[in-house]
Each structure stands twice: as C-alpha cells, then as structure tokens.
Design an enzyme around this catalytic site. Sequence first.
Site, PDB file in Angstrom:
ATOM      1  N   CYS A  81       0.872  -1.184   0.000  1.00 10.85           N
ATOM      2  CA  CYS A  81       0.000   0.000   0.000  1.00 10.85           C
ATOM      3  C   CYS A  81       0.905   1.229   0.000  1.00 10.85           C
ATOM      4  O   CYS A  81       2.136   1.120   0.125  1.00 10.85           O
ATOM      5  CB  CYS A  81      -0.846  -0.014   1.265  1.00 10.85           C
ATOM      6  SG  CYS A  81       0.198  -0.023   2.742  1.00 10.85           S
ATOM      7  N   HIS A 118       3.720   1.669  11.642  1.00 11.84           N
ATOM      8  CA  HIS A 118       2.564   1.427  12.520  1.00 11.84           C
ATOM      9  C   HIS A 118       2.297   2.573  13.482  1.00 11.84           C
ATOM     10  O   HIS A 118       1.246   2.631  14.103  1.00 11.84           O
ATOM     11  CB  HIS A 118       2.795   0.156  13.337  1.00 11.84           C
ATOM     12  CG  HIS A 118       3.243  -0.992  12.501  1.00 11.84           C
ATOM     13  ND1 HIS A 118       4.557  -1.408  12.399  1.00 11.84           N
ATOM     14  CD2 HIS A 118       2.544  -1.808  11.684  1.00 11.84           C
ATOM     15  CE1 HIS A 118       4.641  -2.423  11.583  1.00 11.84           C
ATOM     16  NE2 HIS A 118       3.439  -2.689  11.129  1.00 11.84           N
ATOM     17  N   GLU A 138       0.412  -0.841  16.160  1.00 13.32           N
ATOM     18  CA  GLU A 138      -0.427   0.334  15.862  1.00 13.32           C
ATOM     19  C   GLU A 138      -1.330   0.663  17.054  1.00 13.32           C
ATOM     20  O   GLU A 138      -1.567   1.845  17.363  1.00 13.32           O
ATOM     21  CB  GLU A 138      -1.284   0.079  14.618  1.00 13.32           C
ATOM     22  CG  GLU A 138      -2.111   1.306  14.248  1.00 13.32           C
ATOM     23  CD  GLU A 138      -3.127   1.065  13.146  1.00 13.32           C
ATOM     24  OE1 GLU A 138      -2.890   0.200  12.273  1.00 13.32           O
ATOM     25  OE2 GLU A 138      -4.162   1.748  13.160  1.00 13.32           O
ATOM     26  N   CYS A 158      -8.321   1.650   6.713  1.00 14.30           N
ATOM     27  CA  CYS A 158      -7.739   2.377   5.578  1.00 14.30           C
ATOM     28  C   CYS A 158      -8.203   1.795   4.243  1.00 14.30           C
ATOM     29  O   CYS A 158      -8.679   0.665   4.176  1.00 14.30           O
ATOM     30  CB  CYS A 158      -6.221   2.387   5.681  1.00 14.30           C
ATOM     31  SG  CYS A 158      -5.489   0.836   5.203  1.00 14.30           S
ATOM     32  N   ASN A 178      -3.429  -6.962   8.591  1.00 12.38           N
ATOM     33  CA  ASN A 178      -4.307  -6.950   7.412  1.00 12.38           C
ATOM     34  C   ASN A 178      -4.235  -8.264   6.631  1.00 12.38           C
ATOM     35  O   ASN A 178      -5.196  -8.677   6.014  1.00 12.38           O
ATOM     36  CB  ASN A 178      -4.062  -5.701   6.555  1.00 12.38           C
ATOM     37  CG  ASN A 178      -2.839  -5.824   5.717  1.00 12.38           C
ATOM     38  OD1 ASN A 178      -2.883  -6.380   4.630  1.00 12.38           O
ATOM     39  ND2 ASN A 178      -1.708  -5.327   6.213  1.00 12.38           N
TER      40      ASN A 178
HETATM   41 FE1  SF4 Z   1      -0.897   0.687   4.536  1.00 12.86          FE
HETATM   42 FE2  SF4 Z   1      -3.268   1.249   5.507  1.00 12.86          FE
HETATM   43 FE3  SF4 Z   1      -1.300   0.562   7.168  1.00 12.86          FE
HETATM   44 FE4  SF4 Z   1      -1.221   2.923   5.927  1.00 12.86          FE
HETATM   45  S1  SF4 Z   1      -2.742   2.278   7.415  1.00 12.86           S
HETATM   46  S2  SF4 Z   1       0.473   1.448   6.127  1.00 12.86           S
HETATM   47  S3  SF4 Z   1      -2.184   2.473   3.952  1.00 12.86           S
HETATM   48  S4  SF4 Z   1      -2.228  -0.734   5.596  1.00 12.86           S
END
Ligand code: SF4
Length: 331
Positions: free
Chosen positions: A35, A97, A149, A218, A248
């Site tokens: 991404c 993160h 995160e 996101c 993810n």
């Molecule tokens: Fe990628 Fe989404 Fe994580 Fe940003 S928030 S690094 S766009 S997966």
Amino acid sequence: MNAPLNTPPEPSGPEPSGSGKPCLTLMIAAPRGFCAGVDRAIEIVERAIERYGAPVYVRHEIVHNRYVVDSLKAQGAIFVKELDDVPDEAPVVFSAHGVPKSVPAEAERRNMLYVDATCPLVSKVHRQAERQIEKGQHILFIGHAGHPEVIGTMGQVPEGQITLVETVEDVATLELPQTDNLSYLTQTTLSVDDTEEVITALTERFPQIVGPKAEDICYATSNRQSAVKIIAPASDLVLVVGAPNSSNSLRLVEVSERLGTPAKLIQRAADIDPAWLDGVGTLGLTAGASAPEMLVREVVAKLAEWRNVSEETVTAAEEKMVFKLPRQLTE
Ligand code: SF4
C-alpha cells in the site's frame, strides 16, 4: 510441517493439459500487496541510509514482512525493539505502525536524529484521538491488543482515557469511568465486517457514542478485503502472502474463511504444501499490504512447476494513493 516441495501434487480434479500437468485456474486479487504507507516507509529507510549513511536504526519491523526487513538490513538498516538499543548519535526511523508519544519525546530528550515513518492514515487517527480527548471524551478504541499500531494510538492520550475493545463480546462487559461523553476510533487494518459489528454493539449499548466522520479502516485494508470477497467464492482455496504478525494479512484469511473457502497464510512460495492443491481447480491468490509483489510472482512460479497455470486478475478497485515523504528527507 510442510511436505517436501519437490513432490508434485497428485493429479486430481482438473483435466491434465497437453503438458501432462493438471490445469489450475489462478484468480489473482487486485489490489494486493504493498500500500502507499508501506511504500513510503520503505523509501524512508532507504533515503535515510543514503542521506545519513549506514547504519540507520529502525525501531520495530518497519513493516511486517521478513523479506522487506532482510533486504533493508542488507542495505545498512539495524532493527531494534526500543530506543534504548539505539546509540544517541545514530539516526533512527520509527515504523509505519506509529509510536506512542513517549517515543519521539524520548528521542528529543536525547537529542537524537529521528525520522517518523508512521503512515499518514495512522497519524490521522492519532490526531482524531487528541481532538476527542480535548472534547473531554473517553475513547473506546477498537483494535487488537499488542499490535504496534494499537500501542502507538493508545499512547497518544493520557492513560485511563482510552479503553481497548477487541470483540463484540467485550462490549457487554465494558466498565468505563464515564458513559455520557464517549467516542470510538479503530485500528486501520481491521476486518471491515467485524468492526461494523463492534460499532453496532457499541452504539446499541451507548446510543450517544460518537465516531470519526470517515472510517479509520484504511483504503488499502478495505480494498484488499473487497477483492478477496470476489475471488473466494469462486475458488477452492485462497493463498494469502503475508506475515503471521501482519494484521491486514490475517484479516484476508478470515474474510475468505468466512465465505466458506479455506485459506492459508504463507510467507514465501516455499511454505506451500503441494498436498493443499489436491482437488483444487481454481486457486485464489492475494497478498497483505506489507508483502512485495516479488513474493506473489514467486508463488505463481512455484505453482507453475506443478500445474499448467492460467492466470486471471480480478480487480475490486483501482489504487492511486501516494504519500509524501517527510521534508527532512527531500530538502
Ligand atoms: Fe498501509 Fe493502511 Fe497501514 Fe497505511 S494504514 S500502512 S495504507 S495498511
């Protein structure tokens, strides 16, 4: 334990092709893999090495992918768990993160040169958290305990003013210091469907709760899940290229399984057990946001050793997102 990789799978199900190998239809999801936040984080480390010289320290895995981490190590990055492991005079990069506020504060106290590679979409959630606290709200943060995160976002606000909610079941047992001025936020890499359920449960229990204007999950996470929702029902098995600590990527496995199609998380082509392909005529393939395309191609090449592969790309969305680099690396 995986079976030896040079053992071809038993021909079964699909008709053998002219080459003698059984046929396999490969449905490749798009978008998949890197991404904009991951692209940016990797470029930040590479540019930091170019600009400041090796070694450049990186606090935590810059993104959750061993191949990426190893290739940056080869260029001169040193990965550490905490700032304590970084000498005062060395440059340090914070991962995509995000980090608790205490981390840049400590770097400043030690007069360190640091570059923050936090994805701008994670930073956006950090700013939302600050605004909610300014309004006197207690935040319910939907996310997975222990994920970097989550640690980073919860570390944006004073202790005791944010509570983690992982599941719908958690909602019923929440004990909060206040219930009249509540808000919620979410981790960016959650399951779209699970999160909707948790938000519904929160809204039912706390009708006054307020959320962000736009959802925090996101674009990359939701697009990759949408693509799996298209390929999974048409596939006998789905392979997800990604790391076991990549939120993810794990969610992509769950999306497929929820639709009734078994899915396997693999880090490299070498993880594929040929026995998985027994009876598989159509295979879905995708990759989490921290997995490079090179690993997807490696998987396709491995499958082609065993099967006569015909590839089909299934596109759920077009992605054009690009994030700017921090000014300190471009000026
Ligand atoms: Fe990628 Fe989404 Fe994580 Fe940003 S928030 S690094 S766009 S997966």
